[in-house]
Enzyme design. Structure first.
Site, mmCIF file in Angstrom:
data_model
loop_
_atom_site.group_PDB
_atom_site.id
_atom_site.type_symbol
_atom_site.label_atom_id
_atom_site.label_comp_id
_atom_site.label_asym_id
_atom_site.label_seq_id
_atom_site.Cartn_x
_atom_site.Cartn_y
_atom_site.Cartn_z
ATOM 1 N N ASP A 276 4.751 0.428 12.181
ATOM 2 C CA ASP A 276 3.535 -0.206 11.652
ATOM 3 C C ASP A 276 3.422 -1.668 12.068
ATOM 4 O O ASP A 276 2.417 -2.305 11.767
ATOM 5 C CB ASP A 276 3.490 -0.111 10.122
ATOM 6 C CG ASP A 276 3.303 1.312 9.667
ATOM 7 O OD1 ASP A 276 3.471 1.576 8.466
ATOM 8 O OD2 ASP A 276 3.006 2.172 10.524
ATOM 9 N N ARG B 84 0.180 14.190 13.182
ATOM 10 C CA ARG B 84 0.652 13.994 11.801
ATOM 11 C C ARG B 84 0.861 15.327 11.065
ATOM 12 O O ARG B 84 0.270 15.583 10.027
ATOM 13 C CB ARG B 84 -0.305 13.104 11.022
ATOM 14 C CG ARG B 84 -0.786 11.847 11.699
ATOM 15 C CD ARG B 84 0.217 10.731 11.792
ATOM 16 N NE ARG B 84 0.636 10.173 10.535
ATOM 17 C CZ ARG B 84 0.032 9.167 9.906
ATOM 18 N NH1 ARG B 84 -1.074 8.676 10.392
ATOM 19 N NH2 ARG B 84 0.519 8.685 8.774
ATOM 20 N N LYS C 151 0.842 -1.198 0.000
ATOM 21 C CA LYS C 151 0.000 0.000 0.000
ATOM 22 C C LYS C 151 0.881 1.254 0.000
ATOM 23 O O LYS C 151 0.677 2.169 -0.793
ATOM 24 C CB LYS C 151 -0.894 0.012 1.234
ATOM 25 C CG LYS C 151 -1.524 1.351 1.553
ATOM 26 C CD LYS C 151 -2.459 1.306 2.742
ATOM 27 C CE LYS C 151 -1.795 1.479 4.055
ATOM 28 N NZ LYS C 151 -1.488 2.862 4.442
ATOM 29 N N ASN C 152 1.883 1.262 0.882
ATOM 30 C CA ASN C 152 2.676 2.488 1.067
ATOM 31 C C ASN C 152 3.723 2.714 -0.007
ATOM 32 O O ASN C 152 4.421 3.725 0.009
ATOM 33 C CB ASN C 152 3.304 2.502 2.469
ATOM 34 C CG ASN C 152 2.246 2.695 3.549
ATOM 35 O OD1 ASN C 152 1.083 2.997 3.242
ATOM 36 N ND2 ASN C 152 2.618 2.484 4.787
ATOM 37 N N ARG D 243 -5.022 10.682 4.545
ATOM 38 C CA ARG D 243 -4.047 11.765 4.677
ATOM 39 C C ARG D 243 -2.877 11.611 3.710
ATOM 40 O O ARG D 243 -2.183 12.575 3.406
ATOM 41 C CB ARG D 243 -3.550 11.934 6.094
ATOM 42 C CG ARG D 243 -3.441 10.756 6.952
ATOM 43 C CD ARG D 243 -2.924 11.117 8.306
ATOM 44 N NE ARG D 243 -2.144 12.319 8.307
ATOM 45 C CZ ARG D 243 -0.903 12.416 7.850
ATOM 46 N NH1 ARG D 243 -0.335 11.366 7.305
ATOM 47 N NH2 ARG D 243 -0.248 13.552 7.900
ATOM 48 N N ILE E 84 7.869 6.822 17.297
ATOM 49 C CA ILE E 84 7.523 7.561 16.077
ATOM 50 C C ILE E 84 6.249 8.378 16.263
ATOM 51 O O ILE E 84 6.208 9.572 15.983
ATOM 52 C CB ILE E 84 7.341 6.593 14.875
ATOM 53 C CG1 ILE E 84 8.577 5.723 14.676
ATOM 54 C CG2 ILE E 84 6.966 7.373 13.618
ATOM 55 C CD1 ILE E 84 9.798 6.444 14.132
ATOM 56 N N ARG F 67 -8.592 -0.706 4.770
ATOM 57 C CA ARG F 67 -7.755 0.330 4.158
ATOM 58 C C ARG F 67 -6.422 -0.242 3.705
ATOM 59 O O ARG F 67 -5.827 0.233 2.746
ATOM 60 C CB ARG F 67 -7.491 1.461 5.166
ATOM 61 C CG ARG F 67 -8.717 2.232 5.557
ATOM 62 C CD ARG F 67 -8.331 3.458 6.333
ATOM 63 N NE ARG F 67 -7.282 4.187 5.635
ATOM 64 C CZ ARG F 67 -6.686 5.264 6.130
ATOM 65 N NH1 ARG F 67 -7.033 5.720 7.307
ATOM 66 N NH2 ARG F 67 -5.746 5.874 5.451
ATOM 67 N N CYS G 98 -4.882 11.956 12.808
ATOM 68 C CA CYS G 98 -5.663 10.720 12.818
ATOM 69 C C CYS G 98 -5.531 10.119 14.222
ATOM 70 O O CYS G 98 -4.912 10.709 15.108
ATOM 71 C CB CYS G 98 -5.161 9.758 11.752
ATOM 72 S SG CYS G 98 -3.562 9.053 12.138
#
Ligand code: EPZ
Length: 417
Positions: A304, A121, A22-23, A92, A326, A397, A116
Site C-alpha cells: 500500500d 482479489r 481504515k484497515n 470488497r 503482492i 475512500r 478491482c
C-alpha cells in the site's frame, strides 16, 4: 466528480495528525456482528469505506451511530444474514461480514466481491478456511452461501498470508467449538488490533502478530470499548510527501513501529528521519538516492506504500527497481507519472524500472485506485505548475480530510466540485 487542483513546487512544513487506520476499523466494525449488545469504537476515521460498512451493517439490522470519530454499533437487532451485491460491490472488504455472520447465526449469504483495479482479489482462502471449520459453502448467482450448525475448531494453513482472510477466519473461530490454529497467518498491526479487541469482548486468542494464531472457542462475546490504531499507510504517505517536497514535517499520533519498512527505505535513500514514541519527523533536503524495493507481507515493505514510494523514486538520483509481489496489476499509477515526465519501464514480471529525472512536470492526471491517487498527489506537490487530479473519489475512500491536512502543511491544494 470532484477533482483536486495542486499548485506544486512548495515545501511541506509543520505538523500533521494521523487518523485512525481504515484497515483496522473495517474488521473491528464487522466484529460487532458477533456481539448481542453495543460496542463502541474510538478514533474511527470519517471515510467513504467506513460509511459503506456502516450502511451494510444497518442493512443487516444493526443500529449504528457515528459522530466525531466515535462509532457505536448495536448488533442485538441483526435480523438479516444477506450482504447484498449493491452494497458489497462498493467495497470488497465487505467480505469481512461473512465470518462473523456465520459464527453467530450459522448462516450467511454474501455477494462475491468483484476484483478491482489492482487485481482479481480472489477469496478462495477465506472460503476454504470456513469449510475447514465445518461450514457448508456453495456459490450461486454471484453469492457465497455458507451454513454451519456450529463451527468446529480446526487447523488452517494459508498459502499466502492473507490479511482479510486471517481476520475473517479469526472472527469465525472465536465462537467455534474447540481450538483453531491459523498457520502462515498475516502479521499486520491491524490483525493484532482486531485480536486485542476480540479478547476484550471475551474471546481467547493468542499469537496475533505472529504467523501462528491460536483461537480457543468461547460461548459468547460481550460488548467492549475499542480504540482504533493509527493509520500506518497515511503515516507513510505523509513521510514520502515530506521527503518529496524537501520539507520538514512532524507526523503526530502515529506508531513508528508499524511503518519500519518505509522508515528504513527512506533512510537508505538519504532522508533524515527522527522518531519518538508517537511522532516521526521527516526532513527532506538534497535529492534522494535511488533505492530498490520489493513489496512483501508485513513486516516487509507494504504494497500500500508502493505507489507513493515510486513517485519519490521518479526524481531520485540513479535507477530504482520496484518489484510488486503482492498484487498482479498495481502499477497503473506509473502511466500517469510518465505523463508527468517520469522515466519508468514496466516489465511483465511486476517489475518497474524507475530512472530518476530532475523533476516532474505538472499535468492533468487521473486516479485509478486509492493508493495510486496518493502517489499522484505527491507528484503534484513536487511538480512546479498546476496539476489537476480527477476521480479523487478513490482518495476519499482512504484518506480523511486530505486537502485540509496538506494545506495546513503549506500545500496549495483545493478540491474542485
Ligand atoms: C488487505 O487486502 C488490505 N485491505 C489491502 O489494502 C492491502 O493492500 C492488502 O491487505 C495487502 O496488504 C484491507 O485490509 C481492507 P490479501 P486483502 O488477502 O486482505 C491473494 C488499501 O489500499 N489472495 O492480504 O484483500 C490476493 O489476490 C487496500 O487499503 C488470494 O489469492 O489482501 C493478493 O495477491 C488495497 N486468495 C494476496 O493474496 C485469497 O483468498 C494478498 O491479499 C485472499 C488473498
Amino acid at each position: 466528480m470532484d477533482k483536486i487542483q495542486i499548485n506544486g513546487g512548495r515545501k511541506l512544513e509543520g505538523e500533521v495528525a494521523i487518523s485512525g487506520a481504515k484497515n483496522a476499523a473495517l474488521p473491528l466494525i464487522a466484529s460487532a456482528i458477533l456481539v448481542d449488545g453495543t460496542c463502541e469504537f474510538n478514533n474511527v476515521p470519517h471515510l467513504m469505506d467506513i460509511s459503506s460498512i456502516r450502511l451494510l451493517l444497518e442493512d443487516l439490522g444493526a443500529k449504528c451511530f457515528f459522530e466525531d470519530h466515535v462509532m457505536t454499533v448495536d448488533g442485538s437487532g441483526i435480523n438479516k444474514i444477506e450482504a447484498e451485491y449493491d452494497l458489497v460491490r462498493k467495497m470488497r472488504a465487505s467480505i469481512l461480514v461473512l465470518g462473523p455472520l456465520l459464527a453467530r447465526f450459522g448462516h450467511a449469504k454474501v455477494s462475491l466481491p468483484g476484483g478491482c483495479a489492482i487485481g482479481a482479489r480472489p477469496v478462495n482462502m477465506h472460503l476454504s478456511g470456513l469449510a475447514a471449520l465445518g461450514a457448508n459453502i456453495h456459490i450461486d448467482q454471484g453469492y457465497i452461501e455458507a451454513r454451519a450448525e456450529k463451527l468446529t475448531g480446526s487447523e488452517i494453513y494459508f498459502d499466502i498470508p492473507t490479511v482479510t482472510g486471517t481476520e475473517n477466519l479469526m472472527m469465525a473461530a472465536v465462537l467455534a467449538k474447540g481450538q483453531t490454529v491459523l498457520r502462515n497467518a498475516a502479521r499486520e498491526p491491524e490483525i493484532i488490533c482486531l485480536a486485542d479487541a476480540l479478547n476484550q469482548m471475551g474471546a481467547d486468542i493468542s499469537g496475533a502478530g505472529s504467523a501462528i494464531i491460536q483461537i480457543q472457542g468461547v460461548d459468547k462475546l460481550r460488548p467492549a470499548r475499542i480504540t482504533v490504531i493509527p493509520d500506518r499507510i497515511e503515516t507513510g504517505t505523509f513521510m514520502v510527501a515530506a521527503a518529496a517536497t524537501r520539507g520538514d514535517v512532524r507526523i503526530n499520533g502515529c506508531n513508528p513501529d508499524h511503518i519500519g519498512g518505509v522508515i528504513s527505505k527512506l533512510k537508505e535513500a538519504g532522508v533524515r528521519i527522527d522518531t519518538r514514541a508517537d511522532q516521526i519527523r521527516v526532513r527532506g533536503g538534497d535529492p534522494v538516492k535511488s533505492v530498490d524495493i520489493q513489496t512483501l507481507p508485513y513486516p516487509g515493505f507494504p504494497t500500500d506504500m508502493q505507489a507513493q514510494f515510486m513517485t519519490l523514486m521518479c526524481v531520485a538520483q540513479g535507477t530504482s527497481m520496484i518489484h510488486e509481489s503482492i498484487f498482479e496489476n498495481r502499477f497503473i499509477h506509473a502511466n500517469e507519472l510518465m505523463r508527468m515526465g517520469a522515466d519508468i519501464t514496466l516489465s511483465k514480471t511486476n517489475l518497474a524500472i524507475v530512472k530518476g529525472v530532475p523533476e516532474l512536470q505538472a499535468a492533468p492526471v487521473m486516479a485509478s485506485d486509492l493508493r495510486a491517487s496518493a502517489s499522484l498527489v505527491i507528484a503534484g506537490l513536487m511538480a512546479k505548475g498546476t496539476t489537476v487530479i480527477s476521480r479523487v473519489y478513490h482518495m476519499d475512500r482512504g484518506y480523511e480530510a486530505i486537502e485540509e491536512k496538506f494545506s495546513v502543511l503549506g500545500a496549495d491544494m483545493v478540491r474542485i466540485k
